[in-house]
Design an enzyme around this catalytic site. Structure first.
Site, PDB file in Angstrom:
ATOM      1  N   SER A   1       4.891   2.258   7.125  1.00  0.00           N
ATOM      2  CA  SER A   1       4.763   1.076   6.589  1.00  0.00           C
ATOM      3  C   SER A   1       5.525   0.401   6.624  1.00  0.00           C
ATOM      4  CB  SER A   1       3.222   1.473   5.894  1.00  0.00           C
ATOM      5  OG  SER A   1       2.195   1.946   6.393  1.00  0.00           O
TER       6      SER A   1
ATOM      7  N   ASP B   1       0.082  -7.371   1.588  1.00  0.00           N
ATOM      8  CA  ASP B   1       0.743  -6.176   1.332  1.00  0.00           C
ATOM      9  C   ASP B   1       2.533  -6.156   1.435  1.00  0.00           C
ATOM     10  OD1 ASP B   1       0.522  -3.554   2.052  1.00  0.00           O
ATOM     11  OD2 ASP B   1       0.649  -3.476   3.742  1.00  0.00           O
TER      12      ASP B   1
ATOM     13  N   HIS C   1       0.677  -1.233   0.002  1.00  0.00           N
ATOM     14  CA  HIS C   1       0.207   0.204  -0.599  1.00  0.00           C
ATOM     15  C   HIS C   1       0.770   1.239  -0.095  1.00  0.00           C
ATOM     16  CE1 HIS C   1       0.535  -0.459   4.431  1.00  0.00           C
ATOM     17  NE2 HIS C   1       0.275   1.114   4.377  1.00  0.00           N
TER      18      HIS C   1
END
Length: 417
Positions: free
Chosen positions: A271, A189, A159
């Site tokens: 992330s 992901d 993402h």
């Protein structure tokens, strides 16, 4: 022999006729002067002798006992104390069967403090962590990643680079490289990037299969913006294999992921950053955190399962479904959009449209059907319908009961994913 008592005149008569025979034959005279007792000298000497004997014997006995105890202690010490060899070493044990000398040393295991300190992990591993900057038509973004090979392969979260037209990787030294997207997988992901660089410092990977709650972990990444690149935070594993439900913007369940839960305070921008164990080895890839109303509830993809996918991405191989499902399972979908229906006691969800013609529901059901049951579960709202479907997995076959043109009909429908 008779006691002769010299007493007051008024008591002499009372004592007449009372003869007392003592056990010895000494004469004892009792006077009224302070009630003193006179004992003859010979009797005193005998008494003194009798008193001295026990003390003398007791002394002999104590002395003898001390000598015996001291001798026993000395002999025990001599027997138990190993006699050194010429080289000062303790003699080796002998094997009775071979008569050959063998040595046996037993070491006490030293317990460490649990591994490297956070500062030591940072100094060792920070060079392997990168910032990932993306640019799109309408927006730009920033995330984190880490070097998995010295020739420039970078792992990050999918993402982070989703929808990007240009991707840049910035090393801990400040050097910036244009990055190529090698592969991505939205369900897990995970994404793999490549930069044109060599002799990079790759991370060391650990084992995520045996993690337990309470283990110390450290995350290094770029929260918020490049101004905070290389930030370190630490915490513990809160739960080693948490099943997390991921919902889409429309509120529908998209997938269920099995992730490492940690209380390390990861933030937007973290992330794709690595989660290190106490030995400075990567055991997870940070992917998400709980909503803004919660603190210190973050999640990371287990590195064992992530490497299985990243390695296939690196070599351009197909990723098998079982490898994906080890991390993430797409939520089952019926493929209908509807609203609550309640007329004349008939309650359910009326189908307004189908999400896609590829769903089995689009083949067997019709617009206007009112879904009343999923299996044996009654549904009275779109939320209830979603909750009932979420209990199943893609490709499961379930019974859908509907009201159509005054009839109650049941169809076997294969759920999509």
């Amino acid at each position: 022999m008779r006691f002769v008592m010299d007493m007051n005149e008024n008591k002499k008569e009372e004592q007449q006729g009372r003869d007392i025979i003592p056990t010895n034959r000494a004469e004892v005279t009792v006077s009224n002067n302070n009630d003193e007792i006179d004992i003859p000298d010979e009797e005193k000497k005998k008494k003194k002798k009798r008193k001295k004997r026990p003390k003398i014997y007791l002394g002999y006995m104590v002395t003898s006992a001390c000598v015996v105890i001291a001798f026993a202690v000395m002999m025990t010490a001599m027997i138990s104390t190993p006699v050194p060899n010429d080289n000062g070493e303790i003699p080796a044990f002998k094997n009775e069967e071979t008569e050959e000398e063998t040595r046996k040393f037993i070491y006490v295991r030293e317990v460490s403090d649990g591994g490297l300190s956070t500062a030591e992990i940072y100094s060792t591993c920070a060079q392997s962590v990168v910032s990932v900057v993306t640019e799109g038509l309408q927006s730009s973004g920033i995330g984190s990643g880490f070097i998995i090979s010295e020739d420039g392969y970078i792992a990050t979260a999918e993402h982070v680079i989703r929808g990007a037209e240009r991707i840049s990787v910035i090393l801990s030294t400040g050097e910036e490289y244009s990055a190529q997207l090698i592969a991505e997988n939205d369900l897990t992901d995970l994404a793999l990037l490549k930069i044109d660089a060599t002799k990079l410092r790759a991370v060391k990977t650990g084992d995520s299969s045996g993690l337990v709650a309470g283990e110390r972990v450290v995350a290094i990444g770029t929260p918020a913006s490049l101004d905070f690149a290389g930030s370190v935070c630490s915490g513990e594993i809160s739960f080693p294999d948490r099943v997390v439900k991921v919902y889409g913007a429309d509120g529908a369940l998209e997938k269920k992921m099995t992730l490492i839960q940690t209380d390390a305070p990861v933030n937007p921008g973290n992330s794709g950053c690595p989660l290190f164990d106490s030995e400075g080895k990567v055991i997870g890839i940070v992917t998400m955190k709980l909503g803004q109303n919660f603190s210190n509830v973050g999640f990371a993809i287990p590195v064992n399962e992530a490497l299985n996918i990243l390695n296939r991405m690196m070599f351009g191989q197909e990723i098998e479904e079982e490898l994906i499902s080890a991390i993430s399972i797409r939520a089952a979908k019926l493929g209908v959009v509807g609203n609550a229906f309640d007329i004349n006691g008939l309650r359910g969800v009326r189908i307004e449209k189908f999400a896609s013609n590829e769903f089995d529901s689009a083949v067997k059901l019709k617009l206007g059907d009112v879904i009343t049951h999923v299996g044996d579960t009654a549904v009275t709202s779109a939320k209830k319908l979603s909750e009932a479907i979420n209990k199943y997995a893609p490709n499961d076959k379930i019974d859908i009961t509907v009201y159509r043109d005054g009839q109650i009909l049941t169809f076997e429908v294969i759920l999509g994913g």
